[in-house]
Design a protein around this motif. Structure first.
Motif, mmCIF file in Angstrom:
data_model
loop_
_atom_site.group_PDB
_atom_site.id
_atom_site.type_symbol
_atom_site.label_atom_id
_atom_site.label_comp_id
_atom_site.label_asym_id
_atom_site.label_seq_id
_atom_site.Cartn_x
_atom_site.Cartn_y
_atom_site.Cartn_z
ATOM 1 N N SER A 163 0.837 -1.205 0.000
ATOM 2 C CA SER A 163 0.000 0.000 0.000
ATOM 3 C C SER A 163 0.872 1.255 0.000
ATOM 4 O O SER A 163 1.936 1.295 0.614
ATOM 5 C CB SER A 163 -0.923 0.004 1.221
ATOM 6 N N VAL A 189 -0.707 -0.723 -4.203
ATOM 7 C CA VAL A 189 -2.126 -0.448 -3.950
ATOM 8 C C VAL A 189 -2.240 0.986 -3.429
ATOM 9 O O VAL A 189 -1.905 1.259 -2.280
ATOM 10 C CB VAL A 189 -2.715 -1.428 -2.924
ATOM 11 N N TYR A 191 -3.646 4.371 -1.841
ATOM 12 C CA TYR A 191 -4.674 4.798 -0.889
ATOM 13 C C TYR A 191 -4.716 6.319 -0.878
ATOM 14 O O TYR A 191 -3.839 6.986 -1.423
ATOM 15 C CB TYR A 191 -4.352 4.293 0.526
ATOM 16 N N ALA A 197 -3.293 3.579 4.408
ATOM 17 C CA ALA A 197 -2.378 2.586 3.837
ATOM 18 C C ALA A 197 -1.748 1.727 4.927
ATOM 19 O O ALA A 197 -1.595 0.506 4.768
ATOM 20 C CB ALA A 197 -1.294 3.288 3.024
ATOM 21 N N VAL A 206 -3.439 -5.815 3.210
ATOM 22 C CA VAL A 206 -2.299 -5.809 2.293
ATOM 23 C C VAL A 206 -1.069 -6.288 3.046
ATOM 24 O O VAL A 206 -1.039 -6.298 4.285
ATOM 25 C CB VAL A 206 -2.050 -4.410 1.685
ATOM 26 N N THR A 209 3.785 -1.868 3.622
ATOM 27 C CA THR A 209 3.699 -0.467 3.233
ATOM 28 C C THR A 209 5.002 0.220 3.558
ATOM 29 O O THR A 209 5.840 -0.320 4.302
ATOM 30 C CB THR A 209 2.538 0.243 3.962
#
Length: 330
Positions: A163, A189, A191, A197, A206, A209
């Motif tokens: 993320s 991904v 956010y 995130a 996920v 990060t």
């Protein structure tokens, strides 16, 4: 005596006096700076990290210079709106920018068109801060350190989710630099912000990060995530036992975000020097350092020319990453 009479005869003496008077007048005006309140535009909403840094620093600067420094939050468009407002302001020292790595170093790389030129439209005053990201992974991910994470990603290419704070954000580009240097492939991904995130890593939605040090360190200390490395050139005081990415097995990697102060291009040098001296003095205050350290932020206080060189290096660095990754925003 003959020379003086000759000068006077040609009408030069009055002009010399007028020039000297003008020079003295300009010097006196600059010496009096600031004579009225100064507006500091923060190109993000109130309450965020940039806003907090601006209010802490310019409270002290105002005390140093005996004048009000008013924080003007102009968020929107990834910092472009507020940054552009400063680029187009009068270069008189009464409109300043709380710059940040995103609007000033990354936006020039990810946007095909910007209303300002990040290299030419601003007069650098100083870099205020530097702060790293934390490589944080969900607890169930079967890795104990960064080397194991890289090995897992190589065994299972394109399966791990990561993320970010948004497409084209500072954390996104830090990820892109990491994956390229490590030779791995992950699924980014995006956010709407670093907070969401990180929370989805805590929740196991996920896999990992690149989070801000303040939030990620708290989650790591609470046992909600595993902190594997920090992205800066040295360890974070919030996570003294967590190695840098370089120490953890990826030599040459470094990605840090920062805040800075800039003025419109053409701002007089005496004004720049006055602001620089006051800001650097404020940054040396132990209480301010301690307050920012709570958020994993270190103070810098560079010379204007040094910051300009660092900024141009950053722009070139992220432009290369963006071009290789094929990232473009309109």
């Amino acid at each position: 005596m003959f020379d003086l009479l000759k000068v006077a005869a040609h009408g030069l003496f009055p002009r010399l006096l007028m020039g000297a008077a003008a020079l003295l007048g300009a010097t006196a005006a600059q010496a009096a700076y600031p004579e009225r309140p100064v507006r500091v535009i923060v190109p993000f909403a109130a309450g965020g990290g940039a806003d907090i840094v601006a209010r802490l620093v310019f409270k002290g600067v105002g005390e140093q210079l005996g004048q009000s420094f008013i924080i003007d939050n102009r968020g929107g468009a990834g910092g472009i709106i507020g940054t552009d407002a400063v680029a187009k302001a009068d270069p008189d020292g009464y409109t300043l920018l709380l710059g940040q790595s995103g609007p000033n170093a990354i936006n020039p790389a990810v946007y095909s068109k910007l209303p300002y030129d990040a290299r030419k439209d601003f007069a650098p005053i100083t870099q205020l801060t530097s702060y790293p990201y934390v490589v944080a992974v969900k607890n169930k991910l079967p890795v104990a350190n960064l080397r194991e994470l890289i090995e897992l990603a190589k065994r299972e290419p394109g399966t791990l989710t990561l993320s970010t704070a948004g497409q084209g954000s500072s954390s996104h580009l830090a990820v892109e630099l990491f994956t390229r240097q490590a030779g791995i492939s992950v699924i980014p991904v995006p956010y709407k912000g670093a907070g969401p995130a990180l929370l989805d890593v805590v929740g196991g939605v996920v896999d990992m990060t690149f989070g801000d040090a303040a939030s990620a360190s708290k989650q790591a200390e609470a046992g909600n995530v595993k902190a594997l490395a920090v992205t800066g050139s040295r360890r974070s005081p919030l996570l003294p036992n967590v190695p840098t990415v370089q120490e953890a097995g990826l030599p040459g990697y470094e990605a840090s975000a920062w805040h800075a102060v800039l003025a419109p291009s053409g701002t007089p040098q005496p004004v720049i020097q006055t602001l620089h001296a006051a800001i650097v003095k404020v940054l040396s205050d132990p209480q301010l350092k301690a307050r920012l350290a709570q958020d994993g932020i270190e103070t810098v206080g560079s010379q204007p020319a040094d910051f300009q060189r660092a900024l141009e290096t950053e722009i070139d660095k992220w432009k290369k990453v963006v071009d290789e990754a094929g990232i473009k925003l309109e």
